[in-house]
Enzyme design. Structure first.
Site, short mmCIF file in Angstrom:
data_model
loop_
_atom_site.label_atom_id
_atom_site.label_comp_id
_atom_site.label_asym_id
_atom_site.label_seq_id
_atom_site.Cartn_x
_atom_site.Cartn_y
_atom_site.Cartn_z
N GLY D 204 37.97 38.76 35.34
CA GLY D 204 39.34 38.28 35.54
C GLY D 204 39.98 37.68 34.32
N LEU D 230 38.66 45.56 40.17
CA LEU D 230 38.93 44.94 38.87
C LEU D 230 37.64 44.61 38.10
CD1 LEU D 230 41.18 43.75 37.02
CD2 LEU D 230 40.70 41.55 38.12
N ASP D 231 37.54 45.10 36.86
CA ASP D 231 36.44 44.79 35.95
C ASP D 231 35.08 45.19 36.52
OD1 ASP D 231 38.32 43.70 34.25
OD2 ASP D 231 38.02 41.66 34.95
N ALA D 232 35.06 46.15 37.43
CA ALA D 232 33.81 46.50 38.10
C ALA D 232 33.40 47.95 37.90
CB ALA D 232 33.91 46.17 39.59
#
Lengths: 287, 287, 287, 287
Positions: D204, D230-232
C-alpha cells in the site's frame, strides 16, 4: 534547513581535543546538529566532522576558518576545512562515449537530489553532446591526437576551463583517458573515478573480460579518488553483483553498468555532503 | 526420495546431442527428474546434468557407464561421469588451528543436511582433536618439520589414509599448509579450499591485512578447487560483506570467518550434490 | 586492552550536552577511547555511547553511576547505563530441537570471539543435551504440558534459574515456545530472538512456507528484542539471501539456516559490546 | 545474431515430453541455441523455454505455432507462446511525477541495451513531458478528476491508444494511480509495476514511512505483474539495501530510488527477453 558550517578535520589523537572543539562551538552559541568522529588507533589520528547552524553563531562566517586556525592549529597540529551548506560545490563531469553514468548523474541533478552545480561537461568525443544538450549543460570537446602530441595543450585548456568555472571537484563518468600528473595535482583527492571492477582485482583495461577469464562468481565496481598511480587511489565506495557461468563478457558489461552508475553516484553524494576525509591513501566516510 | 542416477557430461556442442541423450534415457524407461544444460558459445562446448530414477530403468546400474561410453563417447567426443544418489561421497577434512569452518561443516553433517560420509579429519596440529572427538570422527596428525625434510613422507602417509578410507574428495577447512603436486594430482578438482579474500584480489598470505592496507569497502571469501598454482584454481563460490574505515585487521578477521564458513559450505553442498563441472579452469554450477 | 567504562545514554536533545558530558570525563582524567552519538531529529532525542579508560580516572568505578546521576540526570532528563569492559555479560541460551544456531553460538564462545559467560542452556526438549555436553555447559529441560497447565510453574523455575545464575540477557536460539509476559517483563529488551523471515513480512509460524507460497525472490532473517507483541519487538539485525523459483520450502529452510545463525550472532555481538540502545520500539546501533 | 524462434510452454509433467519437443525441433532442422526447463514437483508441472535458429528450419515461421498446437497441445495439455527475436515487443510506459525510473528506462533504450520499441508514454500529469520530449517519444496526458467521474472514459481512451500502438506490454514506472479491472484484464501478466518495498512487507501507500516506523535494517523494492489484488501479483524481481537508525523517511526515499530503478529494469529486461512464465501467481524466470 537552516544554513550550517561544516568542519572536517584530522589531527594526532590527544586527550581533550573533542571537548575543546565542541566547547568552542557551544561557547560561541553554535547549535551543533552533527558530530561524528573516528580514531585510527594504529596511527593515533583523530578524524572529526562537525556541523552547526550559522544562525546566532557569534563568529562571522568569513572569520570561522581564521579563528579555528588561530586557536587550534598549532595546539593540536590540526588539518581542517570549513564548508558552508549554502555554498554548493561545483562539479565538472568528464565523459567519453558511454552514456549510462552521465544519464544517472544528470537525472539526479535534474530531480534536485543533490546540492551541487554542474557548470560543464568535458569530453574527448562528440558522442554525448546530445545528452548534455538535453539537460542544457555546456559541452566541451578536446580531442587528444593518437600520438598524444597535443595532450599537454589539451589539458592546459581543460584546466583553464575548470578554473574559469570555479570547479571544486571533477567526476570521471567512464572517461577513457588517463589524466596527466598536472591535472591530478591541481585537484588532489577531488577527482572521483569509477573503475569497473572490484579493485584491487582486475586493475587496468577490460576488467570484465579479465573477470570472465578468471571465472569469478561476483563482479564489482569501485569509485575512488584519482592519484598518480593508476586505479590505486583512496577507495570511496564499492558494490558487487552475483554472476554465473552463463554470463558472457557482453552480459557482464551490461550488469556492470548498473553497478557503475550506482557506485559512482553514491561516492558523488558523499563528496557533495562533505562527509569524506582521506588519509594514508584511504577514506574515512562519515554516516 | 527414490534412488537416481546422475550423469554429468561435457562435449563439443553439436546438433542433436540433447535429443539423443534424453531419448536414450526415455527409451530405456528412465524417468528424468532433472535436466539442465549450458552451452559455452565461445568454445562451443555443451555441459549437461541429467538425473533419472533407477527404478524401472532397463539398464542395470553397473552397466550404465559402459552403455553411455559405447553409444556416445566416440560419436560426440563425450567426457562424462555417472554417480548414484544412494552412494554418498566420502569427504576428508584437513584443518590446522582455526575451528570455525570445521564446526560449521560438522554441525551440518550431524544435523543430516548432507548426503555425505566423513571418515577422517587430518591436521598438522593437535589443537582441534577435541572438536573431532566431540563428533566422534577419527583425527590424524602429521607434523611437517620446519625444514620440510619429512614433507614427502607425511604426504605419502596422508595419501595412504585417503586411499584406505576410499575418500572421494578433500575439504581444506583453513588448512595452513601448501599441498604438494602429487597430492593435488591424485585428486584433480576434488580438493576444495577456502581462501579468505575475494580472489583474485589478495592472493597469498594475510589477505585481511592486505585488504585493510588497501582500504577496500567490501571483503570477500572464495572457495575453489586446488590446482598446482596457488589460489588460482576454478572458483566455485564467492561472497562478500561490507566493511568500513572503522574496521581493523582484527575485526576483518572476525567478520571474514562468517563468510569463510558459509562460502566453504555452499561449495561443499554443490560438490556433494554433483552439480559442478569444471572446464578451462572455470566451473559450471547447475542450480 | 585496558579496562574501560561504557556509558550508554539517551535524553532530550539540548545544546551543550555533548560538551558537558565529554568535559566531565576529561576533567576527571578519563581518556576517551570511543564517542559516538545520534540525534533523532523527529523526536529531538540524543543517543550517545562513550567509553573511557578506568586507569587514572578520578572517580572510583563503583561511584561513577552515582556521580553521573547526581550531575546530569535532573539537568538533562538523562536515562543511562554504565558497564565495565572487564565485567562480561552472562548469557542464557534457550533452544528446542534445531541445532544450527546453538552450534554457531557455542563455536564462537569456545573460540574466544566474545567477552561473555554462558552459565546455562535451557530447553523444552532433551534433543540438544548432547551438544551442551560437548561444550560442558549445564543443560536444563522443562517440558510444558500440551494443555499448558504447568507453564506458569515452568517459567517460575526458569526465572529462578536465571536469577540464581545472575543472567544478564537471554538468547532464543530457535526456541519454539512463546514466553509469558512475566518472563519478558523481567528482561526488558534483554531477550534476543531470531525470526526466520524478513520481518514484518511473514510474521508467525512457518515463514519459509509463507515465502514459498508468495513466490518471493529473496528470503531473510531478523533478530529482535522480544516484547509482549509477537515478532514485533525492536529489530537489531536483518539479512537476506536470493532465491529462485527452483527453491522448495525444504531448500528455503536449509538456506535460511545460514541466515539465521549469522543474523542472530551479529545481534548477540552488538549486545555483548553494549552498542545497542532502544527507543520507541526501534534500536540505535553504534558502529 | 541470427533470428530465432522462442517457445515458452508449460504443461503437466509427463515422461517423454522433453525428448518429444527437442526431437520435433531437431527433426525439422532447427538448431537449438537455448534450452532450459523446470519442474514444479509439488504441482507436477513442467515449464520450458526453447530457442532455435529460424534459418534452415523446415516449418515457416507463420506456421510454427499451428504445428506445435496440432502436434502437442492435446497430447500434453500444453499451454505455450511462440515469439521471434526479430519482432521486438512494444512497451508503453506509464508515469506520474517522479522521473528516476523513467530516465533509467529511456537511457537504456537510447543506449540500445534492449530489443524493444517504445511507442508512447502515458501520464496523469504534465510534469514529465519534458523528459519524453528529450527522448522524442510521444507523451499523452489524461487527468482523472478527483471524484473519479471520468476514470472509465480515461481508461477507455488509454486502452484505445495501447491497441492503436500495438503495445505488447505496459510498464508502470512509479505510476501513482490504481488501474481498473478492465485494463488489467486486457493485459494479463503484461503490466509490470514497481513497488517501493520488499513485498509482502509494507503493502500500500508510503512504504518507506512504514519501514521507518517499524525500524527495519534493510529496505527493498519489488517488481511484479499487476493483478486485480493490490501489490499481490506474481513477483518478478526484488532487491534490498542496508539502512541504519540514522536514516530518515526522506533518506529512505532517496536510497530506495536506486533500488526501484534497478529492480524495475531487471524485470523489464527479463520480460523483453521472453524469459518469464507465470503460474499459480508466481513466476518462473529462466537464466
Amino acid at each position: 534547513m537552516k544554513p550550517t558550517a561544516i568542519l572536517l578535520l584530522n589531527c594526532p589523537d590527544r586527550q581533550g581535543i573533542i571537548t575543546d572543539i565542541t566547547k568552542f562551538i557551544t561557547d560561541n552559541r553554535g547549535n551543533i546538529v552533527y558530530i561524528d568522529q573516528y580514531v585510527d588507533k594504529d596511527n593515533a589520528v583523530l578524524f572529526m566532522r562537525l556541523e552547526w547552524e550559522l544562525e546566532g553563531f557569534l563568529i562571522p562566517r568569513d572569520k570561522i576558518a581564521e579563528y579555528i586556525d588561530t586557536i587550534f592549529t598549532a595546539r593540536y597540529e590540526l588539518s581542517f576545512n570549513v564548508y558552508f551548506s549554502d555554498v554548493p560545490p561545483r562539479m565538472a563531469i568528464f565523459v567519453s562515449k558511454q552514456s549510462h553514468c552521465l544519464y544517472d548523474l544528470l537525472a539526479r541533478y535534474k530531480a534536485g537530489e543533490w546540492n551541487v552545480e554542474i557548470p560543464c561537461i568535458v569530453s574527448n568525443h562528440e558522442d554525448l553532446r546530445e545528452v548534455a544538450d538535453q539537460f542544457g549543460i555546456p559541452y566541451y570537446v578536446w580531442s587528444v591526437a593518437p600520438d598524444h602530441s597535443n595532450k599537454a595543450q589539451v589539458e592546459k585548456e581543460e584546466m583553464e576551463l575548470l578554473r574559469r568555472e570555479n570547479v571544486s571537484f571533477v567526476v570521471l563518468a567512464r572517461y577513457m583517458q588517463i589524466l596527466s600528473e598536472d591535472l591530478i595535482a591541481a585537484y588532489p583527492h577531488k577527482i572521483i573515478n569509477i573503475h569497473h571492477s572490484f579493485l584491487p582485482a582486475f586493475v587496468g583495461a577490460k576488467p570484465y573480460h579479465q573477470a570472465y577469464e578468471r571465472g569469478v562468481k561476483i563482479i564489482g565496481a569501485t569509485s575512488h579518488y584519482v592519484t598518480g598511480e593508476l586505479d590505486a587511489g583512496p577507495i570511496i565506495e564499492q558494490d558487487v553483483v552475483r554472476i554465473s557461468h552463463k554470463d558472457t563478457p557482453q552480459s557482464l558489461i551490461l550488469k556492470g553498468r548498473d553497478l557503475e552508475k550506482i557506485v559512482l553516484s553514491r561516492a558523488v553524494t558523499k563528496h557533495i555532503e562533505r562527509k569524506i576525509l582521506t588519509y594514508h591513501n584511504k577514506t574515512v566516510i562519515f554516516g
